[in-house]
Scaffold this active site. Sequence first.
Site: not given
Ligand SMILES: OC[C@@H]1[C@H](O)[C@H](O)[C@@H](O)CN1C(=S)Nc1ccc(F)cc1
Length: 389
Positions: A61-62, A137, A139, A171, A196, A200
Amino acid sequence: LDNGLGRTPPMGWNSWERFRCNVDCDNDPENCIGEKLYMQMADRMAADGYKDAGYEYVNVDDCWMAKERGPDGKLQADPKRFPSGMKALGDYIHSKGLKFGIYEDFGTQTCGGFPGSKFFMETDAQTFADWGVDLLKLDGCYSNIEDMTSGYPIMEFFLNKTGRPILYSCSWPAYFVAYKKIPDYKAIAKSCNIWRNYDDIQDSWDSVTEIVNYYAKNKGNFFEVAGPGSFNDPDMLIIGNFGLSRDQQRAQMAMWAIMAAPLLMSADLRKMDPYSKSILLNKDVIAINQDPMGQPGSIILDMNQIQIWFRPVMPKGSAAFAVLYTGSYGTPEKLSLKCETLGMVGPGGYNVTEVFDGRYVGMFKSADNINITVNPSGVFLGKAVYLGN
Ligand SMILES: OC[C@@H]1[C@H](O)[C@H](O)[C@@H](O)CN1C(=S)Nc1ccc(F)cc1
Protein backbone atom coordinates in the site's frame (compact mmCIF):
# COMPACT_ATOMS: atom_id res chain seq x y z
CA LEU A 1 -14.70 -3.86 -15.29
CA ASP A 2 -14.92 -6.64 -17.86
CA ASN A 3 -11.24 -7.63 -18.01
CA GLY A 4 -11.69 -11.23 -16.89
CA LEU A 5 -10.47 -10.43 -13.36
CA GLY A 6 -12.29 -10.19 -10.06
CA ARG A 7 -15.06 -12.54 -11.14
CA THR A 8 -15.49 -13.10 -7.40
CA PRO A 9 -14.30 -10.57 -4.79
CA PRO A 10 -10.48 -10.60 -4.59
CA MET A 11 -8.93 -12.15 -1.51
CA GLY A 12 -5.54 -11.37 -0.03
CA TRP A 13 -3.60 -9.16 2.33
CA ASN A 14 -2.85 -5.40 2.42
CA SER A 15 -0.36 -3.69 4.72
CA TRP A 16 -2.14 -0.41 5.35
CA GLU A 17 -4.57 -0.73 8.27
CA ARG A 18 -2.11 -2.71 10.44
CA PHE A 19 1.26 -1.28 9.38
CA ARG A 20 0.31 2.17 8.06
CA CYS A 21 3.22 4.36 6.89
CA ASN A 22 5.87 3.09 9.27
CA VAL A 23 9.08 3.87 7.36
CA ASP A 24 11.42 3.62 10.36
CA CYS A 25 13.28 0.46 9.42
CA ASP A 26 16.28 1.52 11.52
CA ASN A 27 14.34 1.38 14.81
CA ASP A 28 11.45 -0.88 13.89
CA PRO A 29 12.78 -3.33 11.28
CA GLU A 30 10.12 -5.98 11.97
CA ASN A 31 7.14 -3.69 11.27
CA CYS A 32 8.32 -1.09 8.77
CA ILE A 33 7.11 -0.84 5.17
CA GLY A 34 9.87 -2.77 3.39
CA GLU A 35 10.39 -5.83 1.22
CA LYS A 36 10.95 -8.07 4.27
CA LEU A 37 7.43 -7.39 5.57
CA TYR A 38 5.73 -8.43 2.33
CA MET A 39 8.00 -11.44 1.86
CA GLN A 40 7.22 -12.65 5.39
CA MET A 41 3.48 -12.16 4.84
CA ALA A 42 3.72 -14.07 1.55
CA ASP A 43 5.53 -16.86 3.44
CA ARG A 44 2.75 -16.98 6.06
CA MET A 45 0.00 -16.96 3.45
CA ALA A 46 1.59 -19.89 1.63
CA ALA A 47 2.49 -21.86 4.76
CA ASP A 48 -0.41 -21.24 7.18
CA GLY A 49 -3.38 -22.15 5.01
CA TYR A 50 -4.41 -18.70 3.77
CA LYS A 51 -3.46 -19.40 0.17
CA ASP A 52 -5.27 -22.74 0.28
CA ALA A 53 -8.38 -20.93 1.58
CA GLY A 54 -8.30 -18.57 -1.44
CA TYR A 55 -6.27 -15.58 -0.22
CA GLU A 56 -3.95 -14.80 -3.12
CA TYR A 57 -3.07 -11.08 -3.37
CA VAL A 58 -0.16 -9.61 -1.39
CA ASN A 59 -0.76 -5.86 -1.66
CA VAL A 60 1.80 -3.19 -1.03
CA ASP A 61 0.00 0.00 0.00
CA ASP A 62 1.21 3.59 0.51
CA CYS A 63 4.80 4.59 1.48
CA TRP A 64 6.73 2.05 -0.64
CA MET A 65 8.25 4.66 -2.95
CA ALA A 66 11.44 6.69 -2.94
CA LYS A 67 10.70 10.36 -2.32
CA GLU A 68 11.52 11.24 -5.96
CA ARG A 69 11.01 9.59 -9.33
CA GLY A 70 14.13 8.39 -11.16
CA PRO A 71 15.84 10.47 -13.91
CA ASP A 72 13.76 8.55 -16.49
CA GLY A 73 10.59 9.72 -14.74
CA LYS A 74 9.91 6.19 -13.56
CA LEU A 75 8.71 5.37 -10.05
CA GLN A 76 11.29 3.68 -7.88
CA ALA A 77 11.05 1.89 -4.56
CA ASP A 78 12.75 3.32 -1.51
CA PRO A 79 16.26 1.86 -1.99
CA LYS A 80 16.88 1.27 1.71
CA ARG A 81 13.59 -0.40 2.50
CA PHE A 82 13.21 -2.27 -0.78
CA PRO A 83 16.87 -2.94 -1.68
CA SER A 84 16.02 -5.72 -4.15
CA GLY A 85 13.49 -3.54 -5.99
CA MET A 86 9.82 -4.14 -6.76
CA LYS A 87 10.38 -6.57 -9.63
CA ALA A 88 12.30 -8.90 -7.31
CA LEU A 89 9.55 -8.57 -4.69
CA GLY A 90 6.96 -9.46 -7.31
CA ASP A 91 9.01 -12.44 -8.39
CA TYR A 92 9.25 -13.63 -4.80
CA ILE A 93 5.50 -13.29 -4.27
CA HIS A 94 4.87 -15.13 -7.55
CA SER A 95 7.28 -17.88 -6.48
CA LYS A 96 4.87 -18.55 -3.60
CA GLY A 97 1.97 -18.92 -6.06
CA LEU A 98 0.53 -15.58 -4.94
CA LYS A 99 -0.31 -12.35 -6.75
CA PHE A 100 1.43 -8.97 -6.36
CA GLY A 101 -0.57 -5.80 -5.64
CA ILE A 102 0.77 -2.25 -5.61
CA TYR A 103 -0.49 1.23 -4.72
CA GLU A 104 -0.39 4.61 -6.44
CA ASP A 105 -2.37 7.81 -6.28
CA PHE A 106 -4.23 9.57 -9.10
CA GLY A 107 -3.10 13.00 -7.91
CA THR A 108 0.25 14.76 -7.55
CA GLN A 109 1.15 12.87 -4.36
CA THR A 110 0.01 9.79 -2.47
CA CYS A 111 -1.81 10.42 0.79
CA GLY A 112 1.49 9.67 2.49
CA GLY A 113 3.26 12.37 0.43
CA PHE A 114 5.11 10.19 -2.09
CA PRO A 115 5.15 10.80 -5.89
CA GLY A 116 1.65 10.61 -7.42
CA SER A 117 0.76 9.39 -10.88
CA LYS A 118 -0.56 12.71 -12.28
CA PHE A 119 1.05 13.33 -15.72
CA PHE A 120 2.78 9.91 -15.46
CA MET A 121 -0.10 7.45 -15.77
CA GLU A 122 1.12 5.77 -18.98
CA THR A 123 4.66 5.45 -17.65
CA ASP A 124 3.48 4.10 -14.31
CA ALA A 125 1.11 1.56 -15.86
CA GLN A 126 3.95 0.20 -17.99
CA THR A 127 6.35 0.20 -15.02
CA PHE A 128 3.87 -1.85 -12.98
CA ALA A 129 3.39 -4.32 -15.84
CA ASP A 130 7.19 -4.66 -16.20
CA TRP A 131 7.39 -5.45 -12.46
CA GLY A 132 4.80 -8.21 -12.82
CA VAL A 133 2.10 -6.38 -10.86
CA ASP A 134 -1.30 -8.16 -10.73
CA LEU A 135 -3.36 -5.49 -8.92
CA LEU A 136 -3.22 -1.69 -8.76
CA LYS A 137 -4.94 0.32 -6.04
CA LEU A 138 -5.27 3.90 -7.31
CA ASP A 139 -5.95 6.31 -4.45
CA GLY A 140 -7.33 9.82 -4.82
CA CYS A 141 -5.44 12.19 -2.53
CA TYR A 142 -4.12 15.57 -3.82
CA SER A 143 -6.34 15.56 -6.88
CA ASN A 144 -9.41 17.42 -8.21
CA ILE A 145 -12.39 15.10 -8.09
CA GLU A 146 -13.55 16.61 -11.41
CA ASP A 147 -10.47 15.07 -13.04
CA MET A 148 -11.39 11.61 -11.72
CA THR A 149 -14.31 11.12 -14.09
CA SER A 150 -11.92 11.00 -17.02
CA GLY A 151 -8.74 10.14 -15.11
CA TYR A 152 -9.69 6.80 -13.63
CA PRO A 153 -10.86 5.46 -17.03
CA ILE A 154 -7.64 6.78 -18.57
CA MET A 155 -5.54 4.75 -16.15
CA GLU A 156 -7.73 1.74 -16.95
CA PHE A 157 -6.92 2.34 -20.64
CA PHE A 158 -3.18 2.45 -19.92
CA LEU A 159 -3.31 -0.66 -17.74
CA ASN A 160 -5.16 -2.48 -20.51
CA LYS A 161 -2.63 -1.21 -23.06
CA THR A 162 0.21 -2.99 -21.21
CA GLY A 163 -1.40 -6.30 -22.13
CA ARG A 164 -0.89 -7.58 -18.59
CA PRO A 165 -4.03 -8.52 -16.63
CA ILE A 166 -4.05 -6.13 -13.67
CA LEU A 167 -6.99 -6.02 -11.24
CA TYR A 168 -7.98 -2.37 -10.91
CA SER A 169 -8.96 -1.05 -7.44
CA CYS A 170 -10.33 2.52 -7.52
CA SER A 171 -10.77 4.91 -4.60
CA TRP A 172 -12.76 7.19 -6.95
CA PRO A 173 -16.25 7.11 -5.31
CA ALA A 174 -14.89 7.50 -1.77
CA TYR A 175 -13.52 10.91 -2.76
CA PHE A 176 -16.80 11.97 -4.40
CA VAL A 177 -18.64 11.01 -1.22
CA ALA A 178 -16.06 12.86 0.89
CA TYR A 179 -16.90 15.98 -1.15
CA LYS A 180 -20.65 15.31 -0.78
CA LYS A 181 -21.12 14.41 -4.43
CA ILE A 182 -23.02 11.37 -5.73
CA PRO A 183 -20.69 9.16 -7.78
CA ASP A 184 -21.70 7.71 -11.16
CA TYR A 185 -21.58 4.06 -10.05
CA LYS A 186 -22.35 2.74 -13.55
CA ALA A 187 -19.27 4.50 -14.93
CA ILE A 188 -17.18 3.33 -11.97
CA ALA A 189 -18.26 -0.31 -12.33
CA LYS A 190 -17.40 -0.12 -16.05
CA SER A 191 -13.82 1.03 -15.36
CA CYS A 192 -12.94 -0.62 -12.05
CA ASN A 193 -12.90 -4.17 -10.69
CA ILE A 194 -13.39 -2.99 -7.10
CA TRP A 195 -14.02 0.51 -5.73
CA ARG A 196 -13.84 2.07 -2.30
CA ASN A 197 -17.13 3.79 -1.43
CA TYR A 198 -16.43 5.23 1.98
CA ASP A 199 -13.90 6.31 4.62
CA ASP A 200 -10.91 4.27 5.68
CA ILE A 201 -11.49 1.51 8.18
CA GLN A 202 -9.82 1.92 11.56
CA ASP A 203 -9.14 -0.69 14.24
CA SER A 204 -12.48 -0.42 16.07
CA TRP A 205 -16.03 -1.79 16.23
CA ASP A 206 -17.33 1.77 15.75
CA SER A 207 -15.51 1.93 12.43
CA VAL A 208 -16.97 -1.41 11.29
CA THR A 209 -20.53 -0.40 12.27
CA GLU A 210 -20.13 3.01 10.62
CA ILE A 211 -19.16 1.32 7.36
CA VAL A 212 -21.94 -1.28 7.59
CA ASN A 213 -24.50 1.47 8.26
CA TYR A 214 -23.22 3.40 5.24
CA TYR A 215 -23.64 0.31 3.06
CA ALA A 216 -27.12 -0.32 4.51
CA LYS A 217 -28.17 3.04 3.03
CA ASN A 218 -26.74 2.07 -0.40
CA LYS A 219 -27.10 5.69 -1.59
CA GLY A 220 -26.84 5.85 -5.35
CA ASN A 221 -27.61 2.13 -5.57
CA PHE A 222 -24.02 0.95 -5.74
CA PHE A 223 -25.13 -2.60 -4.85
CA GLU A 224 -27.23 -2.73 -8.02
CA VAL A 225 -24.23 -2.16 -10.31
CA ALA A 226 -22.06 -4.82 -8.61
CA GLY A 227 -21.54 -8.29 -10.01
CA PRO A 228 -18.76 -10.55 -11.30
CA GLY A 229 -15.77 -8.33 -12.16
CA SER A 230 -17.14 -5.32 -10.30
CA PHE A 231 -17.48 -5.21 -6.53
CA ASN A 232 -17.97 -2.60 -3.80
CA ASP A 233 -15.03 -2.37 -1.44
CA PRO A 234 -15.91 -1.50 2.20
CA ASP A 235 -12.15 -1.65 3.02
CA MET A 236 -9.90 -4.15 4.75
CA LEU A 237 -10.55 -6.89 7.27
CA ILE A 238 -9.24 -5.89 10.72
CA ILE A 239 -9.73 -9.39 12.16
CA GLY A 240 -6.65 -10.40 14.16
CA ASN A 241 -5.72 -6.86 15.27
CA PHE A 242 -6.37 -5.07 18.58
CA GLY A 243 -9.82 -3.52 18.41
CA LEU A 244 -12.46 -6.20 17.92
CA SER A 245 -13.92 -8.76 20.33
CA ARG A 246 -14.50 -12.34 19.19
CA ASP A 247 -18.14 -11.64 18.30
CA GLN A 248 -17.20 -8.42 16.54
CA GLN A 249 -14.58 -10.26 14.45
CA ARG A 250 -17.24 -12.79 13.43
CA ALA A 251 -19.55 -9.89 12.62
CA GLN A 252 -17.09 -8.20 10.25
CA MET A 253 -16.38 -11.48 8.45
CA ALA A 254 -20.12 -12.22 8.15
CA MET A 255 -20.99 -8.76 6.83
CA TRP A 256 -18.12 -8.75 4.30
CA ALA A 257 -19.37 -12.15 3.11
CA ILE A 258 -22.95 -10.89 2.74
CA MET A 259 -21.83 -7.67 0.97
CA ALA A 260 -19.64 -9.60 -1.55
CA ALA A 261 -16.71 -7.47 -0.39
CA PRO A 262 -13.05 -8.07 -1.19
CA LEU A 263 -11.47 -10.06 1.65
CA LEU A 264 -8.22 -8.14 2.13
CA MET A 265 -6.74 -8.96 5.51
CA SER A 266 -4.63 -6.31 7.21
CA ALA A 267 -3.21 -8.01 10.29
CA ASP A 268 0.16 -9.41 11.35
CA LEU A 269 -0.05 -12.98 10.03
CA ARG A 270 3.14 -13.73 11.97
CA LYS A 271 1.23 -13.35 15.25
CA MET A 272 -2.31 -14.56 14.61
CA ASP A 273 -4.57 -15.51 17.50
CA PRO A 274 -6.02 -18.97 16.70
CA TYR A 275 -9.59 -17.73 17.04
CA SER A 276 -9.05 -14.87 14.58
CA LYS A 277 -7.34 -17.25 12.19
CA SER A 278 -10.25 -19.71 12.40
CA ILE A 279 -12.64 -16.90 11.36
CA LEU A 280 -10.46 -15.86 8.40
CA LEU A 281 -10.08 -19.47 7.27
CA ASN A 282 -13.71 -20.51 7.73
CA LYS A 283 -14.42 -22.11 4.38
CA ASP A 284 -18.21 -21.85 4.65
CA VAL A 285 -18.10 -18.09 5.20
CA ILE A 286 -15.56 -17.74 2.38
CA ALA A 287 -17.88 -19.78 0.12
CA ILE A 288 -20.68 -17.25 0.77
CA ASN A 289 -18.32 -14.36 -0.05
CA GLN A 290 -17.07 -16.16 -3.18
CA ASP A 291 -20.49 -17.26 -4.41
CA PRO A 292 -20.26 -17.56 -8.23
CA MET A 293 -23.40 -15.49 -8.85
CA GLY A 294 -21.52 -12.53 -7.39
CA GLN A 295 -24.78 -10.91 -6.25
CA PRO A 296 -24.20 -8.66 -3.23
CA GLY A 297 -26.58 -8.94 -0.30
CA SER A 298 -28.77 -6.12 0.99
CA ILE A 299 -30.47 -5.10 4.22
CA ILE A 300 -34.09 -6.26 4.31
CA LEU A 301 -35.05 -5.19 7.82
CA ASP A 302 -33.62 -2.47 10.03
CA MET A 303 -35.16 -2.39 13.48
CA ASN A 304 -33.27 -0.45 16.09
CA GLN A 305 -29.87 -2.10 16.50
CA ILE A 306 -30.99 -5.29 14.78
CA GLN A 307 -30.23 -5.44 11.06
CA ILE A 308 -31.28 -8.35 8.84
CA TRP A 309 -29.26 -8.79 5.63
CA PHE A 310 -29.96 -11.28 2.84
CA ARG A 311 -27.78 -12.54 0.00
CA PRO A 312 -28.95 -14.96 -2.71
CA VAL A 313 -26.40 -17.76 -3.18
CA MET A 314 -26.08 -21.11 -4.95
CA PRO A 315 -27.62 -23.67 -5.09
CA LYS A 316 -30.48 -21.92 -6.87
CA GLY A 317 -33.04 -20.34 -4.55
CA SER A 318 -30.73 -20.59 -1.57
CA ALA A 319 -29.55 -17.71 0.60
CA ALA A 320 -27.17 -16.52 3.26
CA PHE A 321 -28.65 -14.25 5.90
CA ALA A 322 -27.12 -12.26 8.73
CA VAL A 323 -28.85 -11.02 11.86
CA LEU A 324 -26.55 -8.29 13.16
CA TYR A 325 -27.03 -6.90 16.67
CA THR A 326 -25.08 -3.65 16.99
CA GLY A 327 -26.39 -2.95 20.52
CA SER A 328 -24.37 -3.36 23.68
CA TYR A 329 -27.24 -4.10 26.07
CA GLY A 330 -25.16 -6.84 27.70
CA THR A 331 -27.31 -9.92 27.27
CA PRO A 332 -27.90 -12.01 24.12
CA GLU A 333 -31.07 -11.19 22.17
CA LYS A 334 -33.45 -14.12 21.65
CA LEU A 335 -35.44 -13.56 18.47
CA SER A 336 -38.24 -15.59 16.95
CA LEU A 337 -38.38 -14.57 13.30
CA LYS A 338 -40.70 -15.65 10.54
CA CYS A 339 -38.60 -17.27 7.80
CA GLU A 340 -40.15 -15.03 5.16
CA THR A 341 -38.86 -12.07 7.20
CA LEU A 342 -35.41 -13.52 6.62
CA GLY A 343 -36.04 -13.58 2.87
CA MET A 344 -36.91 -17.28 2.72
CA VAL A 345 -40.00 -16.87 0.56
CA GLY A 346 -39.86 -19.98 -1.67
CA PRO A 347 -42.72 -22.51 -1.51
CA GLY A 348 -40.27 -25.35 -0.91
CA GLY A 349 -38.47 -25.82 2.40
CA TYR A 350 -35.04 -24.67 3.51
CA ASN A 351 -32.33 -26.47 5.45
CA VAL A 352 -30.83 -23.84 7.77
CA THR A 353 -27.33 -24.04 9.27
CA GLU A 354 -25.52 -21.51 11.48
CA VAL A 355 -22.35 -20.99 9.46
CA PHE A 356 -19.57 -20.20 11.98
CA ASP A 357 -20.31 -23.17 14.21
CA GLY A 358 -21.61 -25.36 11.38
CA ARG A 359 -24.65 -26.12 13.55
CA TYR A 360 -27.70 -27.52 11.74
CA VAL A 361 -30.74 -25.51 12.91
CA GLY A 362 -33.51 -27.38 11.09
CA MET A 363 -35.80 -27.54 8.07
CA PHE A 364 -38.15 -24.59 7.69
CA LYS A 365 -40.94 -23.34 5.43
CA SER A 366 -41.44 -19.64 4.79
CA ALA A 367 -44.38 -19.42 7.22
CA ASP A 368 -42.41 -21.08 10.01
CA ASN A 369 -40.69 -19.19 12.81
CA ILE A 370 -37.00 -19.69 13.50
CA ASN A 371 -35.47 -19.00 16.91
CA ILE A 372 -32.20 -17.06 16.72
CA THR A 373 -29.97 -15.90 19.56
CA VAL A 374 -27.54 -13.10 18.79
CA ASN A 375 -24.90 -11.65 21.15
CA PRO A 376 -24.37 -7.93 21.80
CA SER A 377 -22.15 -6.50 18.99
CA GLY A 378 -22.45 -9.88 17.35
CA VAL A 379 -24.02 -11.70 14.44
CA PHE A 380 -25.98 -14.80 13.57
CA LEU A 381 -24.89 -15.91 10.08
CA GLY A 382 -27.24 -18.45 8.53
CA LYS A 383 -27.13 -20.46 5.32
CA ALA A 384 -30.55 -21.52 4.02
CA VAL A 385 -30.32 -24.19 1.35
CA TYR A 386 -33.49 -24.27 -0.74
CA LEU A 387 -35.08 -27.70 -1.10
CA GLY A 388 -37.83 -26.66 -3.42
CA ASN A 389 -36.29 -27.28 -6.85
O1 LIG B 1 -2.15 6.75 2.66
C1 LIG B 1 -2.89 5.70 2.11
C2 LIG B 1 -4.09 5.42 2.96
C3 LIG B 1 -4.67 4.04 2.57
O2 LIG B 1 -4.27 3.59 1.29
C4 LIG B 1 -6.18 4.09 2.57
O3 LIG B 1 -6.70 2.81 2.23
C5 LIG B 1 -6.62 5.06 1.53
O4 LIG B 1 -8.06 5.17 1.56
C6 LIG B 1 -6.01 6.41 1.69
N1 LIG B 1 -5.08 6.48 2.80
C7 LIG B 1 -5.23 7.48 3.71
S1 LIG B 1 -4.44 7.47 5.10
N2 LIG B 1 -6.09 8.49 3.36
C8 LIG B 1 -6.39 9.54 4.14
C9 LIG B 1 -7.21 9.36 5.25
C10 LIG B 1 -7.55 10.46 6.04
C11 LIG B 1 -7.06 11.70 5.70
F1 LIG B 1 -7.36 12.78 6.49
C12 LIG B 1 -6.23 11.88 4.60
C13 LIG B 1 -5.89 10.79 3.80
